[in-house]
Design a protein around this motif. Structure first.
Motif, PDB file in Angstrom:
ATOM      1  N   LEU A   1       0.838  -1.195   0.000  1.00  0.00           N
ATOM      2  CA  LEU A   1       0.000   0.000   0.000  1.00  0.00           C
ATOM      3  C   LEU A   1       0.878   1.252   0.000  1.00  0.00           C
ATOM      4  N   LYS A   2       1.902   1.230   0.831  1.00  0.00           N
ATOM      5  CA  LYS A   2       2.831   2.373   0.869  1.00  0.00           C
ATOM      6  C   LYS A   2       3.473   2.589  -0.499  1.00  0.00           C
ATOM      7  N   THR A   3       3.952   1.509  -1.120  1.00  0.00           N
ATOM      8  CA  THR A   3       4.650   1.644  -2.406  1.00  0.00           C
ATOM      9  C   THR A   3       3.684   2.094  -3.504  1.00  0.00           C
ATOM     10  N   LEU A   4       2.466   1.571  -3.474  1.00  0.00           N
ATOM     11  CA  LEU A   4       1.472   2.004  -4.471  1.00  0.00           C
ATOM     12  C   LEU A   4       1.215   3.501  -4.331  1.00  0.00           C
ATOM     13  N   ALA A   5       1.001   3.922  -3.080  1.00  0.00           N
ATOM     14  CA  ALA A   5       0.681   5.333  -2.841  1.00  0.00           C
ATOM     15  C   ALA A   5       1.841   6.228  -3.288  1.00  0.00           C
ATOM     16  N   LEU A   6       3.065   5.811  -2.962  1.00  0.00           N
ATOM     17  CA  LEU A   6       4.220   6.640  -3.308  1.00  0.00           C
ATOM     18  C   LEU A   6       4.554   6.561  -4.795  1.00  0.00           C
ATOM     19  N   SER A   7       4.007   5.559  -5.494  1.00  0.00           N
ATOM     20  CA  SER A   7       4.278   5.440  -6.933  1.00  0.00           C
ATOM     21  C   SER A   7       3.255   6.202  -7.757  1.00  0.00           C
ATOM     22  N   GLY A   8       2.285   6.812  -7.115  1.00  0.00           N
ATOM     23  CA  GLY A   8       1.327   7.634  -7.846  1.00  0.00           C
ATOM     24  C   GLY A   8      -0.047   7.015  -8.047  1.00  0.00           C
ATOM     25  N   PHE A   9      -0.275   5.809  -7.535  1.00  0.00           N
ATOM     26  CA  PHE A   9      -1.606   5.200  -7.668  1.00  0.00           C
ATOM     27  C   PHE A   9      -2.607   6.036  -6.855  1.00  0.00           C
ATOM     28  N   GLN A  10      -3.799   6.201  -7.427  1.00  0.00           N
ATOM     29  CA  GLN A  10      -4.736   7.128  -6.780  1.00  0.00           C
ATOM     30  C   GLN A  10      -6.059   6.499  -6.389  1.00  0.00           C
ATOM     31  N   ASP A  11      -6.298   5.295  -6.846  1.00  0.00           N
ATOM     32  CA  ASP A  11      -7.581   4.667  -6.499  1.00  0.00           C
ATOM     33  C   ASP A  11      -7.319   3.213  -6.089  1.00  0.00           C
ATOM     34  N   ILE A  12      -7.179   3.039  -4.791  1.00  0.00           N
ATOM     35  CA  ILE A  12      -6.777   1.721  -4.272  1.00  0.00           C
ATOM     36  C   ILE A  12      -7.876   1.185  -3.360  1.00  0.00           C
ATOM     37  N   HIS A  13      -8.266  -0.049  -3.581  1.00  0.00           N
ATOM     38  CA  HIS A  13      -9.234  -0.701  -2.682  1.00  0.00           C
ATOM     39  C   HIS A  13      -8.493  -1.823  -1.947  1.00  0.00           C
ATOM     40  N   ILE A  14      -8.780  -1.963  -0.642  1.00  0.00           N
ATOM     41  CA  ILE A  14      -8.076  -2.991   0.145  1.00  0.00           C
ATOM     42  C   ILE A  14      -9.089  -3.865   0.850  1.00  0.00           C
ATOM     43  N   ILE A  15      -8.911  -5.186   0.697  1.00  0.00           N
ATOM     44  CA  ILE A  15      -9.736  -6.124   1.482  1.00  0.00           C
ATOM     45  C   ILE A  15      -8.811  -6.833   2.472  1.00  0.00           C
ATOM     46  N   ASP A  16      -9.180  -6.808   3.737  1.00  0.00           N
ATOM     47  CA  ASP A  16      -8.490  -7.649   4.729  1.00  0.00           C
ATOM     48  C   ASP A  16      -9.480  -7.960   5.841  1.00  0.00           C
ATOM     49  N   MET A  17      -9.509  -9.206   6.251  1.00  0.00           N
ATOM     50  CA  MET A  17     -10.526  -9.611   7.232  1.00  0.00           C
ATOM     51  C   MET A  17     -10.034  -9.505   8.670  1.00  0.00           C
ATOM     52  N   ASP A  18      -8.763  -9.183   8.830  1.00  0.00           N
ATOM     53  CA  ASP A  18      -8.158  -9.280  10.161  1.00  0.00           C
ATOM     54  C   ASP A  18      -8.146  -7.970  10.933  1.00  0.00           C
ATOM     55  N   THR A  19      -7.964  -8.130  12.255  1.00  0.00           N
ATOM     56  CA  THR A  19      -7.652  -6.970  13.079  1.00  0.00           C
ATOM     57  C   THR A  19      -6.167  -7.055  13.456  1.00  0.00           C
ATOM     58  N   ILE A  20      -5.640  -5.926  13.885  1.00  0.00           N
ATOM     59  CA  ILE A  20      -4.194  -5.840  14.155  1.00  0.00           C
ATOM     60  C   ILE A  20      -3.860  -6.530  15.477  1.00  0.00           C
ATOM     61  N   GLU A  21      -2.793  -7.334  15.436  1.00  0.00           N
ATOM     62  CA  GLU A  21      -2.333  -7.999  16.663  1.00  0.00           C
ATOM     63  C   GLU A  21      -0.954  -7.475  17.024  1.00  0.00           C
ATOM     64  N   VAL A  22      -0.623  -7.614  18.313  1.00  0.00           N
ATOM     65  CA  VAL A  22       0.687  -7.137  18.772  1.00  0.00           C
ATOM     66  C   VAL A  22       1.806  -7.766  17.942  1.00  0.00           C
ATOM     67  N   SER A  23       1.644  -9.051  17.627  1.00  0.00           N
ATOM     68  CA  SER A  23       2.709  -9.755  16.906  1.00  0.00           C
ATOM     69  C   SER A  23       2.904  -9.232  15.478  1.00  0.00           C
ATOM     70  N   ASN A  24       1.978  -8.423  14.977  1.00  0.00           N
ATOM     71  CA  ASN A  24       2.135  -7.859  13.625  1.00  0.00           C
ATOM     72  C   ASN A  24       3.051  -6.636  13.625  1.00  0.00           C
ATOM     73  N   LEU A  25       3.221  -6.026  14.784  1.00  0.00           N
ATOM     74  CA  LEU A  25       3.818  -4.680  14.818  1.00  0.00           C
ATOM     75  C   LEU A  25       5.280  -4.646  14.391  1.00  0.00           C
ATOM     76  N   ASN A  26       5.994  -5.753  14.549  1.00  0.00           N
ATOM     77  CA  ASN A  26       7.423  -5.717  14.211  1.00  0.00           C
ATOM     78  C   ASN A  26       7.682  -5.557  12.717  1.00  0.00           C
ATOM     79  N   ARG A  27       6.705  -5.860  11.889  1.00  0.00           N
ATOM     80  CA  ARG A  27       6.958  -5.741  10.447  1.00  0.00           C
ATOM     81  C   ARG A  27       5.849  -5.042   9.680  1.00  0.00           C
ATOM     82  N   GLN A  28       4.661  -4.979  10.240  1.00  0.00           N
ATOM     83  CA  GLN A  28       3.567  -4.321   9.527  1.00  0.00           C
ATOM     84  C   GLN A  28       3.591  -2.875   9.985  1.00  0.00           C
TER      85      GLN A  28
END
Ligand SMILES: Nc1ncnc2c1ncn2[C@@H]1O[C@H](COP(=O)(O)OP(=O)(O)OP(=O)(O)O)[C@@H](O)[C@H]1O
Ligand SMILES: [Zn+2]
Length: 651
Positions: free
Chosen positions: A28-55
């Motif tokens: 998402l970061k790379t798309l946004a910084l590359s100039g993409f302007q209409d992005i849709h995101i599907i994700d079913m999850d909520t954020i967990e502590v264990s995600n924070l080291n890399r997400q």
């Protein structure tokens, strides 16, 4: 295309991203910084502590919130003028249908499981929208490009079978710690806390036919008037004491093996265990319930003694019954469920102790039980960059330069990226070609239910199937079915195939359609009388382009990990044969374990769950091993011209 035209293609593109996890955040970061302007995101999850080291888009304060929504909010802070539409939802929901997909110019996957990947692949084929698929496992990753009719689809290559073990090794003769983990997780945990109706081989080799009243099914049920300590001790004595004694009575088994030692609770913890009124327990939320915390065991990297494991075993069992009673009967092992990991670690260690196998820490046990290959943020970033590069080529319709790229870690040969031209569609792929499959089945014995569960859902990955025999519909799952049809289909489920109103016998051709995936395939039915219970436990044999490679010498087997997963376990990683060693880092910075694995294994089992194209990587890995590179030069090679190394297949 000029760079201005390219920019306007990017700006005008509507992009669907599926998955906002490790790869997704970077993407998402790379798309946004590359100039993409209409992005849709599907994700079913909520954020967990264990995600924070890399997400990296997520912070502590976001824990518990939707990944898709938080990712959007955070990226909008540095790219406020673009449009990002989040869906906190499962990509398999019916609203994400073919018409939904048709709105997009390209779909980009950052998923972590085969099931969702197959689903997106089918919808992209149905909607004729290009798909860029990706995956990472530790230092390894890959990006592939799929265009209907032009390149192979995600399912054109067979996927590896999950690592499995013969039932008898797990139930009677474990020789490695992973066998004890599989026993604790797939048998004992499932028996005590999972769905009671599921088949479970826990007592398969140990129940004493002459003593059925004591050791039949309900031995694992808490009895009337029994308190939790009595129950815990009875289970302990049954599985670690009685069952081992029974196994020992079969002298044949132990002729060439070390005899296990039965362990009884009175020998390990003779004193009464129960805490008074749960005084020492903290909180009541599921996340807070921990046997380790309750027993004052702090370091997950410590190896507990037999007595400590026994206490954790008992305490975690007690906490499940005390704090999570409602979930009992519905639980499946989850590596992120602390109490489940504690129970499985303790049970596996007690069994290991009985069989003279070295004990392991909770940290190690969790890695093995969860098939964890520790994620590397940099790999995710590289892969996300490659996804965007391929997406831009797709928008430019620059089909000659599409590449599938492998990200490799090969320190001695200083090679990082290996791009190859995409392969043509596989003419016998049951998903993107019309090639029918074949099913050998005993049509008199197997019920329609078996066929639906074991073949249609499990093997073909369909969610809303319609099964047709000639012109008649014999079964259907749908949201708007008439009540009388539901009743007819329910009755059909219990019938043997040959006894259906429209009998399914040798020579019948079934057509199975998933209306949501707009995908259909045909299956030629062949009646077969006998099946080998050990080797063909489903009582059916599907052939065609669906099969993962099968180990012919393997008996009926039990897997380690998710049904779709074949990520290398720590145990496998430690068991290599030869070749270059590859370092593997741990999940978090403070827990660096520096596990090593051999290149031969990496090429064999590479990028499995996250990518699903192991054959491809091993095919190309062979090429790599032939490379003669100057080892004294420390510079890393990032190649973009591998024509001489890789077999080319022009589109
Ligand atoms: N069927 C699905 N529908 C929507 N999103 C999905 C589906 N399956 C997986 N995902 C998402 O794909 C993402 C994959 O990301 P990643 O591989 O980093 O996994 P994770 O769950 O964030 O991390 P980990 O598994 O290591 O704890 C996750 O955010 C997950 O929610
Ligand atoms: Zn295909």
């Amino acid at each position: 295309m000029s760079s201005e035209e390219q920019l306007s293609a990017i700006k005008g593109a509507k992009v669907l991203m599926v998955g906002a996890g490790g790869i997704g955040c970077e993407l998402l970061k790379t798309l946004a910084l590359s100039g993409f302007q209409d992005i849709h995101i599907i994700d079913m999850d909520t954020i967990e502590v264990s995600n924070l080291n890399r997400q990296f888009l997520f912070r502590q304060s976001h824990v518990g919130q939707s990944k898709a929504k938080v990712a959007r909010d955070v990226v909008l802070r540095f790219r406020p003028n673009i449009s990002i539409t989040p869906y906190h939802a499962n990509v398999k929901e019916s609203r994400f249908n073919v018409d939904f997909y048709k709105e997009f110019d390209v779909v980009l996957n950052g998923l972590d499981n085969l099931d969702a990947r197959r689903h997106v692949n089918r919808l992209c084929l149905a909607a004729d929208v290009p798909l860029v698929e990706s995956g990472t496992t530790g230092f390894l990753g890959q990006v592939t490009v799929h265009l209907k009719g032009k390149t192979e689809c995600y399912e054109c290559q067979p996927k590896p079978a999950p690592k499995t073990y013969p039932v008898c090794t797990i139930t009677s003769t474990p020789s490695k710690f992973v066998h004890c983990i599989v026993w604790a997780k797939d048998l004992l945990f499932a028996k005590l806390f999972g769905d009671k109706n599921l088949e479970n081989d826990l007592n398969v080799r140990s129940s004493d036919a002459t003593n059925l009243s004591e050791h039949s099914e309900d031995v694992f049920e808490c009895r009337k008037g029994e308190d939790i300590e009595q129950y815990g001790r009875r289970i302990y004595d049954h599985v670690f004491g009685h069952n081992i004694e029974v196994a020992l009575s079969n002298e044949e088994t132990w002729k060439n093996r070390n005899r296990p030692r039965p362990i009884y609770s009175k020998d390990v913890f003779p004193d009464k265990l129960t805490k008074e009124n749960g005084k020492t327990e903290k909180g009541s939320a599921t996340d807070d319930v921990s046997a380790m915390a309750s027993l004052g065991l702090k370091n997950p990297q410590d190896i507990w003694s037999l007595a400590e494991n026994s206490r954790v075993f008992y305490e975690s069992l007690r906490l499940f019954f005390l704090k999570r009673q409602k979930e009992i009967g519905n639980l499946t092992f989850d590596k992120d469920d602390q109490l489940a990991v504690e129970f499985v670690t303790a049970a596996a260690n007690i069994r290991a102790s009985s069989f003279g196998i070295p004990l392991h820490s909770l940290f190690e046990a969790k890695g093995i039980a969860g098939n964890i290959v520790h994620a590397v943020a940099t790999t995710n970033a590289i892969i996300a960059g490659l996804i965007v590069i391929e997406a831009i080529k797709i928008l430019k319709k620059d089909s000659n330069s599409y590449r599938m790229t492998y990200c490799l870690e090969h320190p001695s040969k200083k090679l990082l990226l290996m791009p190859v031209e995409p392969y043509e569609p596989n003419k016998s792929c049951y998903v993107c070609s019309e090639t029918p499959l074949s099913l050998e089945v005993n049509t008199h014995h197997s019920k329609l239910r078996d066929f639906v569960e074991k073949i249609v859902k499990a093997k073909l990955g369909m969610n809303f199937p319609v099964i047709m025999s000639g012109a008649s519909i014999i079964y259907e799952i749908g949201e708007d079915l008439e009540e009388d049809m539901v009743a007819i289909y329910a009755a059909n489920l219990e019938r043997a195939l040959s006894e259906l109103p429209s009998p399914v016998i040798s020579g019948t051709v079934l057509t199975i359609e998933d209306l949501q995936q707009e995908f259909s395939c045909r299956i030629n039915i062949k009646h077969r009388e006998e099946f080998d219970e050990e080797r063909e436990p489903d009582g059916m044999l599907l052939s065609g382009w669906v099969e993962a490679p099968v180990d012919k010498n393997n008996n009926k087997s039990i897997g380690n990990g998710e049904s779709t997963s074949s990520v290398l376990s720590m145990e496998e990683i430690q068991e290599g044969e030869k070749d270059v060693e590859i370092q593997e880092t741990s999940e978090s910075a403070e827990n660096v374990t520096g596990k090593k694995r051999k290149l031969s294994e990496v090429s064999k089992g590479t990028i499995p769950d996250h990518s699903g194209l192991p054959d491809e990587s091993s095919r190309n890995q062979n090429q790599l091993e032939k490379l003669d590179v100057d080892d004294e030069d420390d510079e890393l090679i990032i190649s973009n011209d591998w024509e001489s190394l890789t077999k080319k297949k022009r589109l």
